[in-house]
Design a protein around this motif. Structure first.
Motif, PDB file in Angstrom:
ATOM      1  N   MET A  25      18.375  19.962  22.869  1.00 27.85           N
ATOM      2  CA  MET A  25      17.972  20.534  21.580  1.00 27.85           C
ATOM      3  C   MET A  25      19.041  21.483  21.038  1.00 27.85           C
ATOM      4  O   MET A  25      19.180  21.616  19.835  1.00 27.85           O
ATOM      5  N   ASP A  26      19.767  22.168  21.927  1.00 32.10           N
ATOM      6  CA  ASP A  26      20.814  23.081  21.453  1.00 32.10           C
ATOM      7  C   ASP A  26      21.791  22.353  20.544  1.00 32.10           C
ATOM      8  O   ASP A  26      22.203  22.887  19.515  1.00 32.10           O
ATOM      9  N   GLU A  27      22.164  21.139  20.927  1.00 32.18           N
ATOM     10  CA  GLU A  27      23.127  20.375  20.134  1.00 32.18           C
ATOM     11  C   GLU A  27      22.566  20.064  18.743  1.00 32.18           C
ATOM     12  O   GLU A  27      23.278  20.170  17.742  1.00 32.18           O
ATOM     13  N   ILE A  28      21.312  19.709  18.682  1.00 33.17           N
ATOM     14  CA  ILE A  28      20.683  19.411  17.384  1.00 33.17           C
ATOM     15  C   ILE A  28      20.684  20.644  16.485  1.00 33.17           C
ATOM     16  O   ILE A  28      21.021  20.571  15.305  1.00 33.17           O
ATOM     17  N   PHE A  29      20.344  21.794  17.064  1.00 32.97           N
ATOM     18  CA  PHE A  29      20.287  23.015  16.260  1.00 32.97           C
ATOM     19  C   PHE A  29      21.693  23.472  15.844  1.00 32.97           C
ATOM     20  O   PHE A  29      21.880  24.003  14.751  1.00 32.97           O
ATOM     21  N   MET A  30      22.669  23.266  16.724  1.00 33.72           N
ATOM     22  CA  MET A  30      24.046  23.617  16.368  1.00 33.72           C
ATOM     23  C   MET A  30      24.556  22.691  15.265  1.00 33.72           C
ATOM     24  O   MET A  30      25.260  23.141  14.353  1.00 33.72           O
ATOM     25  N   LEU A  31      24.180  21.418  15.323  1.00 35.30           N
ATOM     26  CA  LEU A  31      24.563  20.491  14.250  1.00 35.30           C
ATOM     27  C   LEU A  31      23.920  20.899  12.921  1.00 35.30           C
ATOM     28  O   LEU A  31      24.530  20.755  11.860  1.00 35.30           O
ATOM     29  N   ALA A  32      22.704  21.416  12.987  1.00 34.08           N
ATOM     30  CA  ALA A  32      22.047  21.907  11.769  1.00 34.08           C
ATOM     31  C   ALA A  32      22.823  23.093  11.201  1.00 34.08           C
ATOM     32  O   ALA A  32      23.020  23.192   9.981  1.00 34.08           O
ATOM     33  N   ALA A  33      23.286  23.985  12.068  1.00 35.16           N
ATOM     34  CA  ALA A  33      24.084  25.126  11.612  1.00 35.16           C
ATOM     35  C   ALA A  33      25.401  24.651  11.005  1.00 35.16           C
ATOM     36  O   ALA A  33      25.837  25.159   9.967  1.00 35.16           O
ATOM     37  N   LEU A  34      26.020  23.665  11.620  1.00 43.71           N
ATOM     38  CA  LEU A  34      27.270  23.119  11.080  1.00 43.71           C
ATOM     39  C   LEU A  34      27.041  22.472   9.718  1.00 43.71           C
ATOM     40  O   LEU A  34      27.862  22.612   8.810  1.00 43.71           O
ATOM     41  N   ALA A  35      25.919  21.776   9.568  1.00 44.70           N
ATOM     42  CA  ALA A  35      25.603  21.163   8.277  1.00 44.70           C
ATOM     43  C   ALA A  35      25.455  22.239   7.205  1.00 44.70           C
ATOM     44  O   ALA A  35      25.880  22.058   6.062  1.00 44.70           O
ATOM     45  N   GLN A  36      24.857  23.368   7.578  1.00 43.68           N
ATOM     46  CA  GLN A  36      24.731  24.474   6.631  1.00 43.68           C
ATOM     47  C   GLN A  36      26.100  25.000   6.217  1.00 43.68           C
ATOM     48  O   GLN A  36      26.330  25.315   5.057  1.00 43.68           O
ATOM     49  N   SER A  37      27.008  25.089   7.184  1.00 38.79           N
ATOM     50  CA  SER A  37      28.333  25.664   6.896  1.00 38.79           C
ATOM     51  C   SER A  37      29.068  24.856   5.830  1.00 38.79           C
ATOM     52  O   SER A  37      29.858  25.415   5.063  1.00 38.79           O
ATOM     53  N   ARG A  38      28.809  23.577   5.769  1.00 41.83           N
ATOM     54  CA  ARG A  38      29.484  22.736   4.771  1.00 41.83           C
ATOM     55  C   ARG A  38      29.049  23.089   3.350  1.00 41.83           C
ATOM     56  O   ARG A  38      29.758  22.799   2.391  1.00 41.83           O
ATOM     57  N   LYS A  39      27.892  23.718   3.206  1.00 39.28           N
ATOM     58  CA  LYS A  39      27.408  24.106   1.878  1.00 39.28           C
ATOM     59  C   LYS A  39      28.131  25.348   1.350  1.00 39.28           C
ATOM     60  O   LYS A  39      28.038  25.652   0.164  1.00 39.28           O
ATOM     61  N   ALA A  40      28.816  26.049   2.246  1.00 44.66           N
ATOM     62  CA  ALA A  40      29.424  27.337   1.876  1.00 44.66           C
ATOM     63  C   ALA A  40      30.677  27.186   1.020  1.00 44.66           C
ATOM     64  O   ALA A  40      30.974  28.055   0.194  1.00 44.66           O
ATOM     65  N   CYS A  62      24.127  28.825   9.815  1.00 47.18           N
ATOM     66  CA  CYS A  62      23.207  29.455  10.756  1.00 47.18           C
ATOM     67  C   CYS A  62      21.864  28.720  10.724  1.00 47.18           C
ATOM     68  O   CYS A  62      21.402  28.307   9.663  1.00 47.18           O
ATOM     69  N   ALA A  63      21.290  28.551  11.893  1.00 47.29           N
ATOM     70  CA  ALA A  63      19.929  28.025  12.011  1.00 47.29           C
ATOM     71  C   ALA A  63      19.156  28.949  12.941  1.00 47.29           C
ATOM     72  O   ALA A  63      19.642  29.299  14.012  1.00 47.29           O
ATOM     73  N   ILE A  64      17.969  29.358  12.524  1.00 44.71           N
ATOM     74  CA  ILE A  64      17.104  30.198  13.352  1.00 44.71           C
ATOM     75  C   ILE A  64      15.941  29.343  13.812  1.00 44.71           C
ATOM     76  O   ILE A  64      15.298  28.662  13.011  1.00 44.71           O
ATOM     77  N   VAL A  65      15.690  29.380  15.117  1.00 47.00           N
ATOM     78  CA  VAL A  65      14.758  28.450  15.739  1.00 47.00           C
ATOM     79  C   VAL A  65      13.642  29.209  16.464  1.00 47.00           C
ATOM     80  O   VAL A  65      13.887  30.182  17.179  1.00 47.00           O
ATOM     81  N   ASP A  66      12.422  28.722  16.245  1.00 52.17           N
ATOM     82  CA  ASP A  66      11.241  29.222  16.954  1.00 52.17           C
ATOM     83  C   ASP A  66      10.735  28.066  17.814  1.00 52.17           C
ATOM     84  O   ASP A  66      10.152  27.119  17.282  1.00 52.17           O
ATOM     85  N   GLY A  67      10.989  28.119  19.094  1.00 56.57           N
ATOM     86  CA  GLY A  67      10.614  27.010  19.977  1.00 56.57           C
ATOM     87  C   GLY A  67      11.453  25.787  19.671  1.00 56.57           C
ATOM     88  O   GLY A  67      12.660  25.792  19.873  1.00 56.57           O
ATOM     89  N   GLN A  68      10.817  24.744  19.134  1.00 55.24           N
ATOM     90  CA  GLN A  68      11.519  23.503  18.795  1.00 55.24           C
ATOM     91  C   GLN A  68      11.683  23.344  17.287  1.00 55.24           C
ATOM     92  O   GLN A  68      12.087  22.285  16.816  1.00 55.24           O
ATOM     93  N   GLU A  69      11.344  24.377  16.522  1.00 57.66           N
ATOM     94  CA  GLU A  69      11.316  24.266  15.059  1.00 57.66           C
ATOM     95  C   GLU A  69      12.316  25.200  14.398  1.00 57.66           C
ATOM     96  O   GLU A  69      12.383  26.393  14.723  1.00 57.66           O
ATOM     97  N   ILE A  70      13.093  24.656  13.451  1.00 51.45           N
ATOM     98  CA  ILE A  70      13.985  25.486  12.644  1.00 51.45           C
ATOM     99  C   ILE A  70      13.129  26.201  11.607  1.00 51.45           C
ATOM    100  O   ILE A  70      12.439  25.561  10.811  1.00 51.45           O
ATOM    101  N   VAL A  71      13.156  27.531  11.630  1.00 55.55           N
ATOM    102  CA  VAL A  71      12.324  28.306  10.702  1.00 55.55           C
ATOM    103  C   VAL A  71      13.136  28.888   9.548  1.00 55.55           C
ATOM    104  O   VAL A  71      12.563  29.339   8.554  1.00 55.55           O
ATOM    105  N   ALA A  72      14.462  28.901   9.672  1.00 51.11           N
ATOM    106  CA  ALA A  72      15.311  29.393   8.579  1.00 51.11           C
ATOM    107  C   ALA A  72      16.725  28.872   8.786  1.00 51.11           C
ATOM    108  O   ALA A  72      17.169  28.675   9.921  1.00 51.11           O
TER     109      ALA A  72
END
Ligand SMILES: [Zn+2]
Length: 90
Positions: free
Chosen positions: A1-16, A28-38
């Motif tokens: 799951m770490d890889e998935i959340f890190m990929l989500a953070a990388l996807a966000q960085s492309r918007k910058a 940045c991705a903030i995660v609560d358990g298995q869910e991205i909350v922000a």
């Protein structure tokens, strides 16, 4: 799951880009358990960094344990914006 959340953070960085320049494009991705909350990314100069952009979305909400995935170490200095390390104090 770490890889998935890190990929989500990388996807966000492309918007910058290009608004964040000359600051580095962070995501940045903030995660609560298995869910991205922000998610967030570096805003234009003098606006939120990625971590602060994500944290503002959950400010005032209660969580037991959160993990933050960031594409670069959060800043710990006050420059054009306050340090991301103390965002929750504001
Ligand atoms: Zn920062």
């Amino acid at each position: 799951m770490d890889e998935i959340f890190m990929l989500a953070a990388l996807a966000q960085s492309r918007k910058a880009v290009p608004e964040c320049l000359p600051n580095p494009p962070l995501g940045c991705a903030i995660v609560d358990g298995q869910e991205i909350v922000a998610q967030g990314y570096t805003q234009a100069l003098e606006k939120h960094h990625a971590e602060a952009d994500a944290l503002k979305q959950i400010q005032g909400k209660a969580f037991n344990f959160l993990k933050m995935y960031v594409t670069l170490e959060p800043c710990s200095f006050h420059g054009r914006t306050p340090t991301c390390m103390c965002f929750s104090d504001r």
